[in-house]
Design a protein around this motif. Structure first.
Motif, PDB file in Angstrom:
ATOM      1  N   GLU A  27     -67.204 111.320  58.871  1.00  0.00           N
ATOM      2  CA  GLU A  27     -66.906 112.654  59.391  1.00  0.00           C
ATOM      3  C   GLU A  27     -65.401 112.800  59.614  1.00  0.00           C
ATOM      4  O   GLU A  27     -64.708 111.821  59.888  1.00  0.00           O
ATOM      5  N   LYS A  28     -64.914 114.026  59.478  1.00  0.00           N
ATOM      6  CA  LYS A  28     -63.485 114.281  59.646  1.00  0.00           C
ATOM      7  C   LYS A  28     -63.043 113.897  61.055  1.00  0.00           C
ATOM      8  O   LYS A  28     -63.683 114.252  62.041  1.00  0.00           O
ATOM      9  N   LYS A  29     -61.927 113.176  61.110  1.00  0.00           N
ATOM     10  CA  LYS A  29     -61.404 112.712  62.395  1.00  0.00           C
ATOM     11  C   LYS A  29     -59.986 113.213  62.644  1.00  0.00           C
ATOM     12  O   LYS A  29     -59.312 112.751  63.567  1.00  0.00           O
ATOM     13  N   THR A  30     -59.527 114.133  61.815  1.00  0.00           N
ATOM     14  CA  THR A  30     -58.219 114.756  62.009  1.00  0.00           C
ATOM     15  C   THR A  30     -58.374 116.255  61.821  1.00  0.00           C
ATOM     16  O   THR A  30     -59.373 116.732  61.270  1.00  0.00           O
ATOM     17  N   ALA A  31     -57.393 116.996  62.273  1.00  0.00           N
ATOM     18  CA  ALA A  31     -57.347 118.454  62.097  1.00  0.00           C
ATOM     19  C   ALA A  31     -58.601 119.118  62.660  1.00  0.00           C
ATOM     20  O   ALA A  31     -58.861 119.057  63.849  1.00  0.00           O
ATOM     21  N   GLU A  32     -59.426 119.711  61.792  1.00  0.00           N
ATOM     22  CA  GLU A  32     -60.522 120.559  62.263  1.00  0.00           C
ATOM     23  C   GLU A  32     -61.620 119.799  63.020  1.00  0.00           C
ATOM     24  O   GLU A  32     -62.079 120.225  64.061  1.00  0.00           O
ATOM     25  N   MET A  33     -62.087 118.706  62.470  1.00  0.00           N
ATOM     26  CA  MET A  33     -63.165 117.909  63.086  1.00  0.00           C
ATOM     27  C   MET A  33     -64.349 118.771  63.531  1.00  0.00           C
ATOM     28  O   MET A  33     -64.747 118.748  64.703  1.00  0.00           O
ATOM     29  N   PRO A  34     -64.949 119.567  62.639  1.00  0.00           N
ATOM     30  CA  PRO A  34     -66.000 120.499  63.082  1.00  0.00           C
ATOM     31  C   PRO A  34     -67.208 119.812  63.703  1.00  0.00           C
ATOM     32  O   PRO A  34     -67.806 120.342  64.647  1.00  0.00           O
ATOM     33  N   ILE A  35     -67.573 118.640  63.193  1.00  0.00           N
ATOM     34  CA  ILE A  35     -68.771 117.973  63.719  1.00  0.00           C
ATOM     35  C   ILE A  35     -68.517 117.440  65.126  1.00  0.00           C
ATOM     36  O   ILE A  35     -69.306 117.678  66.053  1.00  0.00           O
ATOM     37  N   LEU A  36     -67.420 116.725  65.299  1.00  0.00           N
ATOM     38  CA  LEU A  36     -67.129 116.157  66.617  1.00  0.00           C
ATOM     39  C   LEU A  36     -66.847 117.255  67.636  1.00  0.00           C
ATOM     40  O   LEU A  36     -67.235 117.140  68.807  1.00  0.00           O
ATOM     41  N   LYS A  37     -66.199 118.334  67.206  1.00  0.00           N
ATOM     42  CA  LYS A  37     -65.952 119.448  68.126  1.00  0.00           C
ATOM     43  C   LYS A  37     -67.264 120.090  68.568  1.00  0.00           C
ATOM     44  O   LYS A  37     -67.436 120.425  69.747  1.00  0.00           O
ATOM     45  N   ARG A  38     -68.176 120.259  67.627  1.00  0.00           N
ATOM     46  CA  ARG A  38     -69.474 120.852  67.976  1.00  0.00           C
ATOM     47  C   ARG A  38     -70.243 119.921  68.915  1.00  0.00           C
ATOM     48  O   ARG A  38     -70.912 120.371  69.851  1.00  0.00           O
TER      49      ARG A  38
END
Length: 277
Positions: free
Chosen positions: A21-32
């Protein structure tokens, strides 16, 4: 079976992630994940047991702290003795969410399985605590865990290795790194063993957020492959020899991208809501 929750209390979300999962910039999954865990009031416990890298837990703590949670801590549980410690159980009891990192799912299951920590995760999820996991941490969330298997599109008798999971849901079978590692065949094999659970194949940087109502929404840059065995009318799983391909007739398959939803109870898929775009 999942733990029975307190009457009148909604179960927590179950959030399996396909890995990477993306861990920089947007990080939609972790943010959600942080949002459902309480945002600025979130208290997240990271369990890096599946990983043998010493800094895995700390890296996720840094990520969650960067999203301004109230608290994030790592529980580096490396032995079954650790998983029995009161301090670890107390951390789970106080958390609003738990996140299991990637690594080796058999390492995760052999250390946590049946332990007080695992029981606390099950109990707290039934009472509203959210539980997410990525890669190996996603595979272990259901009752039955895909522990390994062959790559390829074709289901085969010996195409998958199963093991007990955490048991947060008995309605799903979850595989991860799905498209990237060509895992359709082993998911089909797993579903054919007992066509009760829905198969869910998660691409990398893709998650489902399974809510207490039994439906999930897709979040991330990849797709989710859903294998619904409700209409299965024939399977040769019981008669095929080892390494032979298996015939499966009547399966339904959905490919769901971000915003699409699926109701596990009714076995219906839904397109993204245009008003939510």
């Amino acid at each position: 079976m999942p733990s029975t929750g307190t009457p009148g209390v909604s179960r927590g979300y179950i959030v399996p992630v396909g890995g990477a999962e993306k861990k920089t910039a947007e990080m939609p999954i972790l943010k959600r994940f942080v949002k459902i865990a309480g945002g600025g009031d979130a208290r997240i416990v990271v369990i890096p047991t599946a990983s043998e890298l010493e800094d895995t837990g700390d890296r996720y703590v840094d990520l969650f702290e960067g999203l301004y949670v109230e608290a994030a801590r790592s529980l580096p549980i490396t032995t079954r003795e650790h998983a029995m410690e009161d301090e670890c159980v107390a951390a789970i009891e106080d958390a609003t969410a738990v996140f299991l990192t990637g690594g080796n799912q058999l390492r995760l299951s052999t250390i946590l399985g049946g332990s007080p920590v695992a029981k606390a995760i099950r109990r707290r999820n039934a009472d509203g605590m959210h539980v997410g996991g990525t890669s190996a941490g996603a595979a272990i969330l259901p009752e039955h865990m895909i522990a390994g298997g062959r790559s390829g599109h074709t289901p085969r008798v010996d195409g998958v290795v199963m093991a007990p999971g955490l048991g947060l849901t008995n309605r799903l079978l979850i595989d991860q790194h799905f498209r990237q590692r060509d895992r359709l065949g082993r998911l089909l094999t797993a579903v054919s063993f007992n066509p009760f659970a829905v198969g869910v194949g998660l691409d990398e940087d893709t998650a489902i957020f399974l809510g207490p109502d039994g439906s999930f929404e897709v979040v991330g840059s990849g797709a989710v492959t859903v294998v619904d065995p409700t209409g299965l009318t024939y399977s040769s799983m019981d008669s095929a020899a080892p390494k032979e391909p298996v015939s499966l007739i009547g399966l339904q398959l959905h490919l769901l991208a971000e915003g699409a939803r699926y109701d596990v109870e009714t076995r219906q898929a839904f397109a993204p809501d245009p008003s939510a775009q």
